[in-house]
Design an enzyme around this catalytic site. Structure first.
Site, short mmCIF file in Angstrom:
data_model
loop_
_atom_site.label_atom_id
_atom_site.label_comp_id
_atom_site.label_asym_id
_atom_site.label_seq_id
_atom_site.Cartn_x
_atom_site.Cartn_y
_atom_site.Cartn_z
N GLU A 229 0.82 -1.22 0.00
CA GLU A 229 0.00 0.00 0.00
C GLU A 229 0.85 1.27 0.00
O GLU A 229 0.57 2.22 0.74
CB GLU A 229 -0.95 -0.01 1.21
CG GLU A 229 -1.95 -1.17 1.17
CD GLU A 229 -2.84 -1.23 2.39
OE1 GLU A 229 -4.02 -1.53 2.25
OE2 GLU A 229 -2.33 -0.99 3.51
N GLU A 303 -6.67 -7.75 -1.41
CA GLU A 303 -7.31 -7.79 -0.10
C GLU A 303 -8.79 -7.50 -0.28
O GLU A 303 -9.18 -6.37 -0.56
CB GLU A 303 -6.69 -6.77 0.87
CG GLU A 303 -5.30 -7.09 1.32
CD GLU A 303 -4.79 -6.15 2.40
OE1 GLU A 303 -5.61 -5.41 2.98
OE2 GLU A 303 -3.57 -6.14 2.65
#
Length: 656
Positions: A229, A303
């Protein structure tokens, strides 16, 4: 399959078509429409495939020819897709973090992943746990990454590895070791020399272990994630390409990918590396955007959040609807989108490893990482599990393995601690204190071979001979005492305290707790714990400190066995250790501890730190793995910060 009229003109024509397509159907290669046809033009959604995916031959033990790893393919008239061993492949992934699950239960959790219909397990690799001191590595016991990966292969699961160096994961400092914070000028998650030198040393050691576990060398690792991320951090445009090269030059040859939410996916991407999405539901706009960004690549949701984590004092335990999870996964399958469920099994933030959030106020993540996942914190089946197993069973061409047996739970006799030691009696059993003219924060304490203190508590003592207005910047919270008498609390919201006038010199004591370093956002840069800067009284700096480190490691409890414990009084106010015996019988099983009328502290069973309890909730019980219990008698020690309680009960289910 295509259901247009040309396929229903006559039975013989159907047979010709079916005989032609059957080999492709059995390998999951049935024709399908493009993303743009459904997602961009907005046409009617496809249904779940009438054919069945068959990749029973695509398992680590069955697939012997390892010349073609996980690849992306794009041909006219079809969605881009993954291939593995030359066969079309959809990733049905689920996250399990080996470091959050007792090693004795790894096999159970992986078997349940396989029995549900998943083909891949994903895991983070926590740098802070594997290199607790600079150059000193730990891959033993519950941190044996290689054993976990090989066990997954044995069970028939592929592995996607997410080695960081930063992982987020609601773990302390996002998985970065706290000794990186010793240098205030070092910039985390950038190409700053100090940071990349540490990363290089870590990767040298880690990748030497990972390389032999790759697909091309006969192992189960089919993909490796580059950092995590980074689009939301985005402080250095050279950082992600640097990490990509760092992995390649150390022998990583499998598919590389990045992972970001919709708004940050472009910023977190790297040229030549597959970009993947993180989301909490099927989001057409996000998928459209990613398709436009990399048109010839398959879509993967790295995710898919089927739940969320809890923080202390945040209200009720967060839950999500099982029907919504089933619906979202069905959507992924309809559009031939590979996915990874986060979390399949969350596990537990044992010890002091929990992270924290800070969106205006520092708040620690609770001990349980149940996450409202597909399996509970204790590995039990949920409604989500059964719905997903039914869904996967309906579209897979091979029977699912039988369900592993449930893990039995037990209720044991309540424990009433009979002995205690006030914190002040314990100081002589700690390592030698640090003597300093000024306060020293945890990370810069000259202990642990110069690596400072990572977790736990730190006690500052200094003599004072007058009262007045005390100021101290403590991270994260502190109890303040004159000798052994509590006079108040300090934290982010309250950095001032009035000290009453004293007739003679007294010992000022400040007990500071690290409640978890922030694991997300740029605030990771400023996560030093303990006293930050000087204590002042009436704006005059206080000097001359004796500093005790309370890391509460296993050897500390071994030393406490030689202490002279006192009988527990009816009511004791102040930090203290309480000793009792949990009687588990001849065949210990999992249970849940409920510390009735205790306020705040930690529980240790046979030296294992089960984590933090706190009366503010939402978590009310602590998961106690039966694998950590001995037959019959088990030593239970509570470190309670404020006041003695009554019994410690056990129950057969969690209260979250």
């Amino acid at each position: 399959m295509d259901s247009s009229p040309r396929f229903s003109t006559c039975l013989s024509w159907k047979r010709i078509v079916c005989s032609f397509f059957l080999p492709f159907i059995l390998s999951g290669l049935a024709p399908s429409r493009k993303y743009k046809e459904y997602l961009i033009s907005g046409e009617v959604r496809p249904q779940l495939p009438q054919y069945r995916f068959n990749w029973s031959h695509l398992t680590p033990l069955e697939l012997k020819n390892r010349s073609m790893g996980l690849q992306t393919e794009s041909i006219a008239g079809s969605n881009p897709y993954f291939t593995l061993g030359g066969h079309k492949f959809l990733i049905f992934g689920g996250s399990i973090h080996y470091f959050r699950v007792p090693r004795a239960y790894w096999r159970d959790r992986l078997l349940k992943l396989k029995a549900c219909g998943f083909n891949t397990v994903t895991t983070y690799v926590p740098w802070n746990l594997h290199e607790p001191q600079r150059g000193k590595f730990d891959f033993s016991g519950n941190l044996d990454l290689e054993a976990f990966v090989l066990m997954a292969a044995e069970i028939g699961l592929w592995v996607i590895l997410r080695p960081g160096p930063y992982i987020c994961s609601e773990i302390d400092l996002g998985g970065l070791p706290s000794w990186l914070l010793q240098d205030p000028n070092l910039r985390l998650r950038t190409t700053d020399n100090g940071f990349v030198e540490a990363v290089n040393q870590y990767f040298d050691h880690l990748m030497a272990r990972v390389v032999p576990l790759q697909y091309h060398q006969g192992g189960p690792i089919i993909a490796v994630q580059v950092e995590n991320e980074y689009g939301s951090f985005n402080k250095d445009k050279d950082y992600m390409p640097y990490l990509q090269k760092a992995l390649l030059k150390r022998g990583i040859v499998e598919l590389l990918l990045t992972s970001d939410s919709e708004k940050e996916v472009q910023r977190g991407s790297i040229k030549g590396v597959l970009a993947t999405l993180n989301m909490n539901a099927f989001q057409e706009n996000a998928i459209k955007s990613l398709h436009k960004m990399q048109r010839n690549k398959p879509i993967m949701v790295m995710e898919y959040w089927v739940g969320w984590f809890d923080t202390w004092g945040s209200g009720e335990h967060k839950v999500t609807n099982a029907d919504d999870v089933e619906k979202t996964v069905s959507e992924f399958i309809k559009f031939e989108i590979s996915f990874n469920i986060y979390m399949f099994h969350g596990g537990t933030n044992f010890g002091f490893i929990n992270g924290a959030i800070n969106f205006g106020r520092h708040t620690g993540v609770v001990t349980s990482y149940d996450y409202d996942a597909v399996l509970t914190e204790a590995g039990d089946y949920t409604n989500k599990y059964f719905k997903l197993r039914k869904l996967f069973g309906s579209i897979l061409a091979f029977p699912l393995p039988p369900l592993p047996e449930i893990t039995l739970k037990a209720v044991y006799p309540a424990v009433r601690p009979s002995l205690y030691l006030p914190l002040w009696d314990v100081l002589k059993y700690l390592n030698e204190p640090v003597i300093s003219n000024k306060p020293v924060n945890m990370e810069n304490l000259p202990i642990n071979n110069g690596n400072g203190q990572s977790y736990g508590f730190i006690l500052y003592e200094t003599p004072i001979c007058s009262g007045g207005e005390l100021y101290a910047d403590v991270q994260d919270t502190a109890q303040v005492f004159l000798n052994e008498t509590s006079i108040g609390m300090l934290n982010d919201d309250n950095q001032n305290l009035n000290i009453p006038e004293v007739r003679e010199c007294q010992l000022l004591r400040v007990l500071v707790e690290n409640q978890g370093r922030v694991n997300f956002s740029w605030k990771i840069q400023d996560q030093r714990k303990g006293l930050i800067g000087s204590i002042t009284i009436n704006n005059i700096p206080v000097e001359g400190y004796t500093i005790y480190s309370l890391e509460m490691k296993m050897n500390f409890f071994e030393r406490l066995r030689s202490a002279t414990w006192r009988p527990v009084p009816n009511n004791y106010l102040g930090p203290a250790f309480y000793l009792g015996t949990l009687k588990a019988g001849s065949s210990p099983k999992d249970t849940f501890l409920r510390p009735l009328n205790w306020n705040y502290g930690f529980v240790f069973i046979n030296g294992h730190n089960l984590g933090r309890y706190w009366c503010i909730g939402p978590q009310e019980t602590l998961y106690l793995p039966g694998a950590w219990l001995h037959p019959e008698d088990n030593e239970i020690i509570l470190f309670e910060k404020s006041k003695s309680g009554s019994d410690i009960q056990t129950i057969d289910g969690p209260m979250l």
